[in-house]
Design a protein around this motif. Structure first.
Motif, PDB file in Angstrom:
ATOM      1  N   MET A 177       0.824  -1.210   0.000  1.00  0.00           N
ATOM      2  CA  MET A 177       0.000   0.000   0.000  1.00  0.00           C
ATOM      3  C   MET A 177       0.854   1.254   0.000  1.00  0.00           C
ATOM      4  O   MET A 177       0.516   2.240  -0.642  1.00  0.00           O
ATOM      5  CB  MET A 177      -0.900   0.031   1.237  1.00  0.00           C
ATOM      6  N   ALA A 178       1.939   1.220   0.777  1.00  0.00           N
ATOM      7  CA  ALA A 178       2.764   2.422   0.895  1.00  0.00           C
ATOM      8  C   ALA A 178       4.175   2.038   1.312  1.00  0.00           C
ATOM      9  O   ALA A 178       4.378   1.071   2.040  1.00  0.00           O
ATOM     10  CB  ALA A 178       2.161   3.377   1.918  1.00  0.00           C
ATOM     11  N   LEU A 179       5.135   2.819   0.850  1.00  0.00           N
ATOM     12  CA  LEU A 179       6.539   2.635   1.207  1.00  0.00           C
ATOM     13  C   LEU A 179       7.138   4.014   1.410  1.00  0.00           C
ATOM     14  O   LEU A 179       6.977   4.902   0.565  1.00  0.00           O
ATOM     15  CB  LEU A 179       7.286   1.895   0.088  1.00  0.00           C
ATOM     16  N   GLY A 180       7.804   4.219   2.545  1.00  0.00           N
ATOM     17  CA  GLY A 180       8.427   5.512   2.815  1.00  0.00           C
ATOM     18  C   GLY A 180       8.855   5.603   4.261  1.00  0.00           C
ATOM     19  O   GLY A 180       9.063   4.586   4.926  1.00  0.00           O
ATOM     20  N   THR A 181       8.938   6.813   4.768  1.00  0.00           N
ATOM     21  CA  THR A 181       9.254   6.992   6.181  1.00  0.00           C
ATOM     22  C   THR A 181       8.039   6.567   7.003  1.00  0.00           C
ATOM     23  O   THR A 181       6.930   6.421   6.474  1.00  0.00           O
ATOM     24  CB  THR A 181       9.582   8.467   6.495  1.00  0.00           C
ATOM     25  N   SER A 182       8.244   6.434   8.280  1.00  0.00           N
ATOM     26  CA  SER A 182       7.144   6.051   9.161  1.00  0.00           C
ATOM     27  C   SER A 182       5.991   7.041   9.069  1.00  0.00           C
ATOM     28  O   SER A 182       4.825   6.651   8.958  1.00  0.00           O
ATOM     29  CB  SER A 182       7.641   5.939  10.601  1.00  0.00           C
ATOM     30  N   ASP A 183       6.309   8.331   9.111  1.00  0.00           N
ATOM     31  CA  ASP A 183       5.257   9.353   9.022  1.00  0.00           C
ATOM     32  C   ASP A 183       4.522   9.300   7.688  1.00  0.00           C
ATOM     33  O   ASP A 183       3.289   9.405   7.643  1.00  0.00           O
ATOM     34  CB  ASP A 183       5.842  10.758   9.218  1.00  0.00           C
ATOM     35  N   GLU A 184       5.265   9.132   6.594  1.00  0.00           N
ATOM     36  CA  GLU A 184       4.641   9.074   5.274  1.00  0.00           C
ATOM     37  C   GLU A 184       3.672   7.902   5.176  1.00  0.00           C
ATOM     38  O   GLU A 184       2.553   8.039   4.677  1.00  0.00           O
ATOM     39  CB  GLU A 184       5.709   8.949   4.181  1.00  0.00           C
TER      40      GLU A 184
END
Length: 198
Positions: A177-184
């Motif tokens: 679903m999503a990949l990035g920093t924890s906040d992102e």
């Protein structure tokens, strides 16, 4: 896996046995602790050193110098891991008499004794209280920074994930679903909808 490949350091490890995978430098822990309860902490850590054994059965039976030297090296490596994770006071204590939180750290220590380049952690904070989870976060950071080991973990405790992760991947039914920093990732609309409801 039914499909796909797992590539580690330019090698396809998809079909390798657990022993072969450990030999390539990948170690793991289990969500449910898988230690030998009647054995001591040191004995459990020495199990992690097994992949480094180079002696044969007949050399072991005869207790040749090579066997004795190798055993000293394995004990030294296990002692170093106990020093890093501050487990020396439990060195000779049977696992079955230790608190759950200490056992979780020993499980990580045994995996470190494999000498991994990649450490896979399955729910490292599962069953831990807040204080133990904070300590686990410190161990994970230290394993990465001090020992230079890459850590990949499956974890649902987002406070732990936020503290220790450079990159976060959110999955939903096996799909990214999503990949990035924890906040992102935590603020990604698909993640919010899937885990908190739209």
């Amino acid at each position: 896996p039914y499909a796909g490949h797992i590539i580690f350091r330019d090698e396809d490890v998809t079909r390798l046995s657990a022993q072969q995978i450990a030999g390539r430098g990948i170690a793991r822990t289990f969500q449910n602790i898988e230690l030998f309860e009647s054995a001591s902490t040191l004995d459990n850590l020495l199990v992690g050193r097994h992949r480094h054994s180079t002696t044969s059965t007949w050399q072991d039976i005869l207790r040749l110098k090579k066997v004795r030297d190798e055993e000293i090296a394995h004990r030294r490596a296990a002692e170093e891991v106990m020093d890093v994770l501050r487990l020396q006071r439990y060195r000779d204590t049977p696992i079955g008499s230790l608190p759950y939180g200490v056992r979780k750290v020993i499980e990580v220590a045994r995996a470190l004794c494999v000498g991994p380049k990649l450490l896979l952690l399955d729910e490292p904070s599962s069953g831990l209280n807040v204080e133990e989870t904070n300590a686990m976060a410190e161990w994970i950071l230290e394993i990465n920074s001090r020992l230079g080991i890459t850590v990949l973990m499956v974890e649902h405790d987002m406070s732990l994930v936020s503290r220790v992760s450079d990159r976060v991947l959110a999955l939903n039914y096996g799909r990214m679903m999503a990949l990035g920093t924890s906040d992102e990732v935590q603020n990604h609309p698909d993640v919010v909808a899937a885990y908190l409801g739209a």
